[in-house]
Design a protein around this motif. Structure first.
Motif, PDB file in Angstrom:
ATOM      1  N   HIS A  81       0.853  -0.968   0.011  1.00 18.37           N
ATOM      2  CA  HIS A  81       0.142  -0.001  -0.081  1.00 18.37           C
ATOM      3  C   HIS A  81       0.849   1.313  -0.055  1.00 18.37           C
ATOM      4  O   HIS A  81       1.200   2.002  -1.029  1.00 18.37           O
ATOM      5  CB  HIS A  81      -0.963   0.096   1.385  1.00 18.37           C
ATOM      6  CG  HIS A  81      -1.828   1.303   1.339  1.00 18.37           C
ATOM      7  ND1 HIS A  81      -1.345   2.375   1.835  1.00 18.37           N
ATOM      8  CD2 HIS A  81      -3.213   1.408   0.712  1.00 18.37           C
ATOM      9  CE1 HIS A  81      -2.745   3.366   1.994  1.00 18.37           C
ATOM     10  NE2 HIS A  81      -3.556   2.681   1.031  1.00 18.37           N
ATOM     11  N   CYS A  82       1.314   1.578   1.195  1.00 21.57           N
ATOM     12  CA  CYS A  82       2.267   2.774   1.172  1.00 21.57           C
ATOM     13  C   CYS A  82       3.542   2.962   0.255  1.00 21.57           C
ATOM     14  O   CYS A  82       3.421   4.207  -0.505  1.00 21.57           O
ATOM     15  CB  CYS A  82       2.728   3.070   2.920  1.00 21.57           C
ATOM     16  SG  CYS A  82       1.673   2.827   3.966  1.00 21.57           S
ATOM     17  N   VAL A  83       4.326   1.858   0.001  1.00 28.09           N
ATOM     18  CA  VAL A  83       5.242   2.052  -0.918  1.00 28.09           C
ATOM     19  C   VAL A  83       4.928   2.066  -2.404  1.00 28.09           C
ATOM     20  O   VAL A  83       5.454   3.097  -2.863  1.00 28.09           O
ATOM     21  CB  VAL A  83       6.190   1.061  -0.560  1.00 28.09           C
ATOM     22  CG1 VAL A  83       7.386   1.102  -1.474  1.00 28.09           C
ATOM     23  CG2 VAL A  83       6.835   1.048   0.753  1.00 28.09           C
ATOM     24  N   ALA A  86       3.116   5.470  -3.001  1.00 26.99           N
ATOM     25  CA  ALA A  86       4.017   6.592  -2.884  1.00 26.99           C
ATOM     26  C   ALA A  86       4.914   6.577  -4.317  1.00 26.99           C
ATOM     27  O   ALA A  86       5.243   7.579  -4.995  1.00 26.99           O
ATOM     28  CB  ALA A  86       4.810   6.764  -1.935  1.00 26.99           C
ATOM     29  N   ALA A  87       5.343   5.242  -4.775  1.00 30.36           N
ATOM     30  CA  ALA A  87       6.148   5.267  -5.886  1.00 30.36           C
ATOM     31  C   ALA A  87       5.374   5.663  -7.219  1.00 30.36           C
ATOM     32  O   ALA A  87       6.122   6.217  -7.926  1.00 30.36           O
ATOM     33  CB  ALA A  87       6.720   3.971  -5.986  1.00 30.36           C
ATOM     34  N   ARG A  88       4.046   5.037  -7.104  1.00 28.87           N
ATOM     35  CA  ARG A  88       3.166   5.677  -8.507  1.00 28.87           C
ATOM     36  C   ARG A  88       2.726   7.117  -8.272  1.00 28.87           C
ATOM     37  O   ARG A  88       2.966   7.643  -9.537  1.00 28.87           O
ATOM     38  CB  ARG A  88       1.884   4.874  -8.509  1.00 28.87           C
ATOM     39  CG  ARG A  88       2.001   3.381  -8.624  1.00 28.87           C
ATOM     40  CD  ARG A  88       0.647   2.687  -8.403  1.00 28.87           C
ATOM     41  NE  ARG A  88       1.024   1.443  -8.950  1.00 28.87           N
ATOM     42  CZ  ARG A  88       0.089   0.431  -8.287  1.00 28.87           C
ATOM     43  NH1 ARG A  88      -0.948   0.603  -7.497  1.00 28.87           N
ATOM     44  NH2 ARG A  88       0.280  -0.867  -8.653  1.00 28.87           N
ATOM     45  N   SER A  89       2.564   7.683  -7.256  1.00 26.77           N
ATOM     46  CA  SER A  89       2.305   9.208  -7.182  1.00 26.77           C
ATOM     47  C   SER A  89       3.434  10.029  -7.462  1.00 26.77           C
ATOM     48  O   SER A  89       3.540  11.082  -8.151  1.00 26.77           O
ATOM     49  CB  SER A  89       1.675   9.514  -6.121  1.00 26.77           C
ATOM     50  OG  SER A  89       2.419   9.369  -4.919  1.00 26.77           O
ATOM     51  N   GLU A  90       4.796   9.927  -6.828  1.00 26.25           N
ATOM     52  CA  GLU A  90       5.679  10.446  -6.988  1.00 26.25           C
ATOM     53  C   GLU A  90       7.234   9.927  -6.418  1.00 26.25           C
ATOM     54  O   GLU A  90       7.358   9.073  -5.557  1.00 26.25           O
ATOM     55  CB  GLU A  90       5.665  11.786  -5.811  1.00 26.25           C
ATOM     56  CG  GLU A  90       6.709  12.847  -5.930  1.00 26.25           C
ATOM     57  CD  GLU A  90       6.516  13.761  -4.881  1.00 26.25           C
ATOM     58  OE1 GLU A  90       7.540  14.644  -4.461  1.00 26.25           O
ATOM     59  OE2 GLU A  90       5.303  14.151  -4.482  1.00 26.25           O
ATOM     60  N   ARG A  97       9.814   6.297   0.863  1.00 25.68           N
ATOM     61  CA  ARG A  97       9.085   4.953   1.533  1.00 25.68           C
ATOM     62  C   ARG A  97       9.985   3.789   1.409  1.00 25.68           C
ATOM     63  O   ARG A  97      10.200   3.110   2.268  1.00 25.68           O
ATOM     64  CB  ARG A  97       7.746   4.785   0.848  1.00 25.68           C
ATOM     65  CG  ARG A  97       6.478   5.904   1.020  1.00 25.68           C
ATOM     66  CD  ARG A  97       6.225   5.741   2.463  1.00 25.68           C
ATOM     67  NE  ARG A  97       5.135   6.521   2.600  1.00 25.68           N
ATOM     68  CZ  ARG A  97       4.702   7.396   3.647  1.00 25.68           C
ATOM     69  NH1 ARG A  97       5.417   6.998   4.836  1.00 25.68           N
ATOM     70  NH2 ARG A  97       3.840   8.155   3.731  1.00 25.68           N
ATOM     71  N   LEU A  98      10.740   3.731   0.472  1.00 22.84           N
ATOM     72  CA  LEU A  98      11.702   2.636   0.231  1.00 22.84           C
ATOM     73  C   LEU A  98      12.616   2.643   1.318  1.00 22.84           C
ATOM     74  O   LEU A  98      13.194   1.569   1.995  1.00 22.84           O
ATOM     75  CB  LEU A  98      12.249   2.436  -0.911  1.00 22.84           C
ATOM     76  CG  LEU A  98      11.413   1.939  -2.227  1.00 22.84           C
ATOM     77  CD1 LEU A  98      12.232   2.186  -3.445  1.00 22.84           C
ATOM     78  CD2 LEU A  98      11.170   0.524  -2.161  1.00 22.84           C
ATOM     79  N   ASP A  99      13.208   3.877   1.530  1.00 23.12           N
ATOM     80  CA  ASP A  99      14.291   4.036   2.581  1.00 23.12           C
ATOM     81  C   ASP A  99      13.540   3.678   4.040  1.00 23.12           C
ATOM     82  O   ASP A  99      14.216   3.311   4.896  1.00 23.12           O
ATOM     83  CB  ASP A  99      14.828   5.459   2.809  1.00 23.12           C
ATOM     84  CG  ASP A  99      15.582   5.926   1.529  1.00 23.12           C
ATOM     85  OD1 ASP A  99      16.143   5.058   0.834  1.00 23.12           O
ATOM     86  OD2 ASP A  99      15.794   7.304   1.445  1.00 23.12           O
ATOM     87  N   GLU A 100      12.393   3.979   4.390  1.00 26.62           N
ATOM     88  CA  GLU A 100      11.782   3.882   5.624  1.00 26.62           C
ATOM     89  C   GLU A 100      11.696   2.208   5.538  1.00 26.62           C
ATOM     90  O   GLU A 100      11.649   1.455   6.642  1.00 26.62           O
ATOM     91  CB  GLU A 100      10.219   4.280   5.656  1.00 26.62           C
ATOM     92  CG  GLU A 100      10.102   5.617   5.832  1.00 26.62           C
ATOM     93  CD  GLU A 100       8.577   6.263   5.582  1.00 26.62           C
ATOM     94  OE1 GLU A 100       8.550   7.656   5.958  1.00 26.62           O
ATOM     95  OE2 GLU A 100       7.877   5.736   5.282  1.00 26.62           O
ATOM     96  N   LEU A 101      11.058   1.584   4.613  1.00 33.20           N
ATOM     97  CA  LEU A 101      11.163   0.022   4.586  1.00 33.20           C
ATOM     98  C   LEU A 101      12.405  -0.427   4.835  1.00 33.20           C
ATOM     99  O   LEU A 101      12.418  -1.483   5.483  1.00 33.20           O
ATOM    100  CB  LEU A 101      10.528  -0.368   3.270  1.00 33.20           C
ATOM    101  CG  LEU A 101      10.408  -1.935   2.804  1.00 33.20           C
ATOM    102  CD1 LEU A 101       9.526  -2.577   4.001  1.00 33.20           C
ATOM    103  CD2 LEU A 101      10.108  -2.363   1.615  1.00 33.20           C
ATOM    104  N   ALA A 102      13.513  -0.112   4.221  1.00 33.58           N
ATOM    105  CA  ALA A 102      14.929  -0.555   4.468  1.00 33.58           C
ATOM    106  C   ALA A 102      15.098  -0.474   5.989  1.00 33.58           C
ATOM    107  O   ALA A 102      15.658  -1.383   6.521  1.00 33.58           O
ATOM    108  CB  ALA A 102      16.117   0.116   3.666  1.00 33.58           C
ATOM    109  N   LEU A 103      14.831   0.590   6.600  1.00 37.25           N
ATOM    110  CA  LEU A 103      14.981   0.725   8.055  1.00 37.25           C
ATOM    111  C   LEU A 103      14.384  -0.160   8.761  1.00 37.25           C
ATOM    112  O   LEU A 103      14.896  -0.729   9.695  1.00 37.25           O
ATOM    113  CB  LEU A 103      14.831   2.216   8.377  1.00 37.25           C
ATOM    114  CG  LEU A 103      15.124   2.422   9.863  1.00 37.25           C
ATOM    115  CD1 LEU A 103      16.654   2.430  10.130  1.00 37.25           C
ATOM    116  CD2 LEU A 103      14.837   3.920  10.337  1.00 37.25           C
ATOM    117  N   ALA A 104      13.001  -0.359   8.627  1.00 34.66           N
ATOM    118  CA  ALA A 104      12.107  -0.865   9.153  1.00 34.66           C
ATOM    119  C   ALA A 104      12.412  -2.597   9.040  1.00 34.66           C
ATOM    120  O   ALA A 104      12.443  -3.233  10.041  1.00 34.66           O
ATOM    121  CB  ALA A 104      10.744  -1.199   8.616  1.00 34.66           C
ATOM    122  N   LEU A 105      13.090  -3.020   8.087  1.00 33.05           N
ATOM    123  CA  LEU A 105      13.562  -4.245   7.842  1.00 33.05           C
ATOM    124  C   LEU A 105      14.680  -4.604   8.599  1.00 33.05           C
ATOM    125  O   LEU A 105      14.695  -5.497   9.445  1.00 33.05           O
ATOM    126  CB  LEU A 105      13.934  -4.532   6.389  1.00 33.05           C
ATOM    127  CG  LEU A 105      12.563  -4.791   5.406  1.00 33.05           C
ATOM    128  CD1 LEU A 105      13.248  -4.975   4.026  1.00 33.05           C
ATOM    129  CD2 LEU A 105      11.949  -6.074   5.788  1.00 33.05           C
TER     130      LEU A 105
END
Length: 111
Positions: A81-83, A86-90, A97-105
């Motif tokens: 959803h979020c990633v 965000a990638a589709r819109s801008e 969001r990818l940076d956030e995902l990497a940190l969350a992982l």
């Protein structure tokens, strides 16, 4: 208006904005978390009742695994959803969001 949530400083949607990525599975996540809450109370009772160490550790392992499953479900929802949104819109928002995902992982996979 965006509010900052938690130590990661990630923005929460403003009131009336699109829901979090886990909105479609919120009841499932809550049901699992309530079950885990009961398991933790059970572990507390085990310690209070002086149960055998290995039995307590086995239950702690089960609680840990259950929490990991919730985390994986939330990560999956976030990516889908979020990633993706965000990638589709801008592209810049997608990168964030990818940076956030990497940190969350990194936080999730820490053992």
């Amino acid at each position: 208006m965006t509010t900052i949530s938690g130590p990661a400083g990630t923005p929460d949607p403003a009131p009336g904005a699109a829901p979090h990525g886990y909105a479609d599975h919120k009841s499932d996540h809550l049901a699992r978390l309530h079950k885990i809450e009961g398991q933790v109370r059970g572990v507390t009772r085990m310690v209070d009742d002086d149960r055998y160490c290995i039995d307590v550790l086995t239950q702690i392992s089960a609680v840990t695994r259950a929490l990991q499953e919730v985390a994986l479900g939330l990560l999956d929802d976030h990516v889908r959803h979020c990633v993706t949104d965000a990638a589709r819109s801008e592209p810049a928002a997608g990168e964030t969001r990818l940076d956030e995902l990497a940190l969350a992982l990194r936080r999730t996979l820490r053992v």
